[in-house]
Design a protein around this motif. Structure first.
Motif, PDB file in Angstrom:
ATOM      1  N   THR A 133       0.850  -1.187   0.000  1.00  0.00           N
ATOM      2  CA  THR A 133       0.000   0.000   0.000  1.00  0.00           C
ATOM      3  C   THR A 133       0.881   1.230   0.000  1.00  0.00           C
ATOM      4  N   LEU A 134       0.582   2.190  -0.844  1.00  0.00           N
ATOM      5  CA  LEU A 134       1.367   3.423  -0.911  1.00  0.00           C
ATOM      6  C   LEU A 134       1.254   4.216   0.387  1.00  0.00           C
ATOM      7  N   GLY A 135       2.297   5.005   0.671  1.00  0.00           N
ATOM      8  CA  GLY A 135       2.203   5.953   1.769  1.00  0.00           C
ATOM      9  C   GLY A 135       3.355   5.973   2.748  1.00  0.00           C
ATOM     10  N   ALA A 136       4.163   4.919   2.795  1.00  0.00           N
ATOM     11  CA  ALA A 136       5.309   4.945   3.711  1.00  0.00           C
ATOM     12  C   ALA A 136       6.280   6.047   3.319  1.00  0.00           C
ATOM     13  N   PHE A 137       6.454   6.248   2.008  1.00  0.00           N
ATOM     14  CA  PHE A 137       7.278   7.360   1.532  1.00  0.00           C
ATOM     15  C   PHE A 137       6.431   8.633   1.574  1.00  0.00           C
ATOM     16  N   PRO A 138       6.961   9.720   2.125  1.00  0.00           N
ATOM     17  CA  PRO A 138       6.174  10.968   2.201  1.00  0.00           C
ATOM     18  C   PRO A 138       5.708  11.414   0.811  1.00  0.00           C
ATOM     19  N   LEU A 139       4.448  11.790   0.726  1.00  0.00           N
ATOM     20  CA  LEU A 139       3.862  12.207  -0.545  1.00  0.00           C
ATOM     21  C   LEU A 139       4.178  13.676  -0.816  1.00  0.00           C
ATOM     22  N   PRO A 140       4.908  13.974  -1.882  1.00  0.00           N
ATOM     23  CA  PRO A 140       5.218  15.374  -2.192  1.00  0.00           C
ATOM     24  C   PRO A 140       4.020  16.069  -2.851  1.00  0.00           C
ATOM     25  N   VAL A 141       3.793  17.287  -2.432  1.00  0.00           N
ATOM     26  CA  VAL A 141       2.772  18.133  -3.053  1.00  0.00           C
ATOM     27  C   VAL A 141       3.426  19.471  -3.376  1.00  0.00           C
ATOM     28  N   GLU A 142       3.429  19.847  -4.649  1.00  0.00           N
ATOM     29  CA  GLU A 142       4.049  21.105  -5.061  1.00  0.00           C
ATOM     30  C   GLU A 142       3.030  22.236  -4.932  1.00  0.00           C
ATOM     31  N   VAL A 143       3.435  23.309  -4.252  1.00  0.00           N
ATOM     32  CA  VAL A 143       2.544  24.454  -4.033  1.00  0.00           C
ATOM     33  C   VAL A 143       3.266  25.733  -4.426  1.00  0.00           C
ATOM     34  N   ILE A 195      -1.871   5.139   2.438  1.00  0.00           N
ATOM     35  CA  ILE A 195      -2.892   5.826   1.646  1.00  0.00           C
ATOM     36  C   ILE A 195      -3.899   4.777   1.185  1.00  0.00           C
ATOM     37  N   GLY A 196      -5.082   4.808   1.766  1.00  0.00           N
ATOM     38  CA  GLY A 196      -6.080   3.791   1.460  1.00  0.00           C
ATOM     39  C   GLY A 196      -6.711   3.941   0.093  1.00  0.00           C
ATOM     40  N   ASN A 197      -6.857   5.202  -0.376  1.00  0.00           N
ATOM     41  CA  ASN A 197      -7.500   5.454  -1.666  1.00  0.00           C
ATOM     42  C   ASN A 197      -6.691   6.513  -2.423  1.00  0.00           C
ATOM     43  N   PRO A 198      -5.613   6.098  -3.089  1.00  0.00           N
ATOM     44  CA  PRO A 198      -4.749   7.064  -3.771  1.00  0.00           C
ATOM     45  C   PRO A 198      -5.471   7.895  -4.830  1.00  0.00           C
ATOM     46  N   ARG A 199      -6.372   7.269  -5.569  1.00  0.00           N
ATOM     47  CA  ARG A 199      -7.067   7.984  -6.634  1.00  0.00           C
ATOM     48  C   ARG A 199      -7.897   9.142  -6.070  1.00  0.00           C
ATOM     49  N   GLN A 200      -8.633   8.875  -5.002  1.00  0.00           N
ATOM     50  CA  GLN A 200      -9.453   9.919  -4.374  1.00  0.00           C
ATOM     51  C   GLN A 200      -8.568  11.030  -3.813  1.00  0.00           C
ATOM     52  N   LEU A 201      -7.488  10.650  -3.151  1.00  0.00           N
ATOM     53  CA  LEU A 201      -6.604  11.652  -2.557  1.00  0.00           C
ATOM     54  C   LEU A 201      -5.994  12.550  -3.623  1.00  0.00           C
ATOM     55  N   ALA A 202      -5.562  11.969  -4.744  1.00  0.00           N
ATOM     56  CA  ALA A 202      -4.968  12.763  -5.820  1.00  0.00           C
ATOM     57  C   ALA A 202      -5.952  13.796  -6.349  1.00  0.00           C
ATOM     58  N   LEU A 203      -7.197  13.401  -6.518  1.00  0.00           N
ATOM     59  CA  LEU A 203      -8.222  14.323  -7.024  1.00  0.00           C
ATOM     60  C   LEU A 203      -8.502  15.448  -6.038  1.00  0.00           C
ATOM     61  N   ILE A 204      -8.604  15.109  -4.749  1.00  0.00           N
ATOM     62  CA  ILE A 204      -8.893  16.115  -3.717  1.00  0.00           C
ATOM     63  C   ILE A 204      -7.750  17.118  -3.601  1.00  0.00           C
ATOM     64  N   PRO A 209      -6.686  25.316  -3.643  1.00  0.00           N
ATOM     65  CA  PRO A 209      -6.007  26.493  -4.169  1.00  0.00           C
ATOM     66  C   PRO A 209      -4.552  26.553  -3.714  1.00  0.00           C
ATOM     67  N   GLY A 210      -3.682  26.832  -4.642  1.00  0.00           N
ATOM     68  CA  GLY A 210      -2.251  26.907  -4.354  1.00  0.00           C
ATOM     69  C   GLY A 210      -1.503  25.630  -4.668  1.00  0.00           C
ATOM     70  N   VAL A 211      -2.206  24.506  -4.740  1.00  0.00           N
ATOM     71  CA  VAL A 211      -1.568  23.241  -5.104  1.00  0.00           C
ATOM     72  C   VAL A 211      -1.371  23.216  -6.620  1.00  0.00           C
ATOM     73  N   VAL A 212      -0.135  22.967  -7.026  1.00  0.00           N
ATOM     74  CA  VAL A 212       0.184  22.876  -8.448  1.00  0.00           C
ATOM     75  C   VAL A 212       0.017  21.444  -8.936  1.00  0.00           C
ATOM     76  N   GLU A 213       0.555  20.491  -8.178  1.00  0.00           N
ATOM     77  CA  GLU A 213       0.462  19.082  -8.552  1.00  0.00           C
ATOM     78  C   GLU A 213       0.869  18.230  -7.365  1.00  0.00           C
ATOM     79  N   ASN A 214       0.431  16.973  -7.379  1.00  0.00           N
ATOM     80  CA  ASN A 214       0.807  16.045  -6.314  1.00  0.00           C
ATOM     81  C   ASN A 214       1.601  14.882  -6.894  1.00  0.00           C
ATOM     82  N   GLY A 215       2.278  14.139  -6.029  1.00  0.00           N
ATOM     83  CA  GLY A 215       3.174  13.080  -6.469  1.00  0.00           C
ATOM     84  C   GLY A 215       2.546  11.723  -6.644  1.00  0.00           C
ATOM     85  N   LEU A 216       1.223  11.636  -6.659  1.00  0.00           N
ATOM     86  CA  LEU A 216       0.554  10.366  -6.945  1.00  0.00           C
ATOM     87  C   LEU A 216       0.384  10.216  -8.453  1.00  0.00           C
TER      88      LEU A 216
END
Length: 260
Positions: A133-143, A195-204, A209-216
């Motif tokens: 399951t994804l998530g042990a590695f910190p998820l980068p979010v570019e802002v 991360i139980g639901n990567p697809r949902q998290l990526a969309l959210i 506002p301010g988020v450019v992209e996420n690492g999923l």
């Protein structure tokens, strides 16, 4: 010289060497960022010099572009290429569905743009990058830098309703200053554990506002080439549903290692 490499570096090398075989004359190829992708660039540079391979590469960061030019690869922009035949890149984590976490090297935005502008994406990784399951590695979010603390607060609020185990967020640093991406943005690292639901998290996340992209990276990767320290590689194709394994020769006098 390969005897001097650690098992992890050997695994990265054999994965990169096997993935380099996907590149054919005339292709336009996205070149990833990170330690494993750097092995790929070196392998492809050797094929250019020794075998006369002719292709054009679109790098996903300034440091990949510098390395590609250094080893003799013709570098073009994505605007010049318009569309790519193939992108080969590393990953910080991948699961059984070939969903990925990327961005540990800070180039997630360019990496995602290049990968999604390709007919096919191949991921190269050592076996330790595979997770249940994804998530042990910190998820980068570019802002964007403006109002980044407000963006962080909105992310924290959104995580409350997400299927994750942790919700700690840290601003990535470069010494005493905030780390800056090639676009001048900041990166928030989300320590989620699972991360139980990567697809949902990526969309959210991308609605904040301010988020450019996420690492999923969801539904982007087509194949993964997994390297092992003993020279074995495993190739999984998510579309064909196939898995193959082979042994990659580790040449002691390989020219690839002369500058390493």
């Amino acid at each position: 010289m390969t005897g001097e490499l650690s098992p992890i570096d050997k695994a990265k090398f054999v994965a990169a060497k096997r993935a380099a075989e996907f590149v054919e004359d005339g292709m336009r190829v996205g070149l990833g960022t990170g330690s494993t992708a750097a092995w790929l660039v070196r392998c492809l540079g050797e094929k250019v010099r020794e075998e006369g391979l002719k292709f054009r590469g679109v790098p996903t960061s300034t440091r990949t572009a510098e390395l590609a030019r250094e080893v003799g690869i013709e570098v073009i922009t994505l605007e010049e290429a318009r569309w790519l035949d193939l992108t080969i890149d590393g990953a910080d984590e991948f699961d059984g569905e070939l969903s990925l976490i990327k961005g540990g090297g800070g180039a997630l935005l360019q990496e995602k743009i290049v990968a999604t502008a390709s007919d096919q994406m191949v991921v190269i990784a050592d076996a330790a990058k595979e997770v249940g399951t994804l998530g042990a590695f910190p998820l980068p979010v570019e802002v964007i830098p403006f109002g980044w603390t407000a963006s962080q607060a909105l992310i924290e609020e959104a995580l409350v309703s997400m299927d994750v185990m942790g919700r700690q967020i840290t601003l990535r640093m470069d010494g005493d200053a905030a780390y800056r991406t090639d676009e001048g943005n900041f990166i928030l690292d989300l320590h989620l554990t699972r991360i139980g639901n990567p697809r949902q998290l990526a969309l959210i996340l991308n609605q904040i506002p301010g988020v450019v992209e996420n690492g999923l990276f969801i539904d982007i990767c087509d194949q993964v080439v997994i390297g092992y320290g003993d020279g074995r590689v495993e190739v999984r194709d998510i579309n064909a549903g196939t898995t193959s394994e082979e042994q990659i020769a580790l040449a002691e006098n390989d020219n690839l290692f002369r500058d390493i």
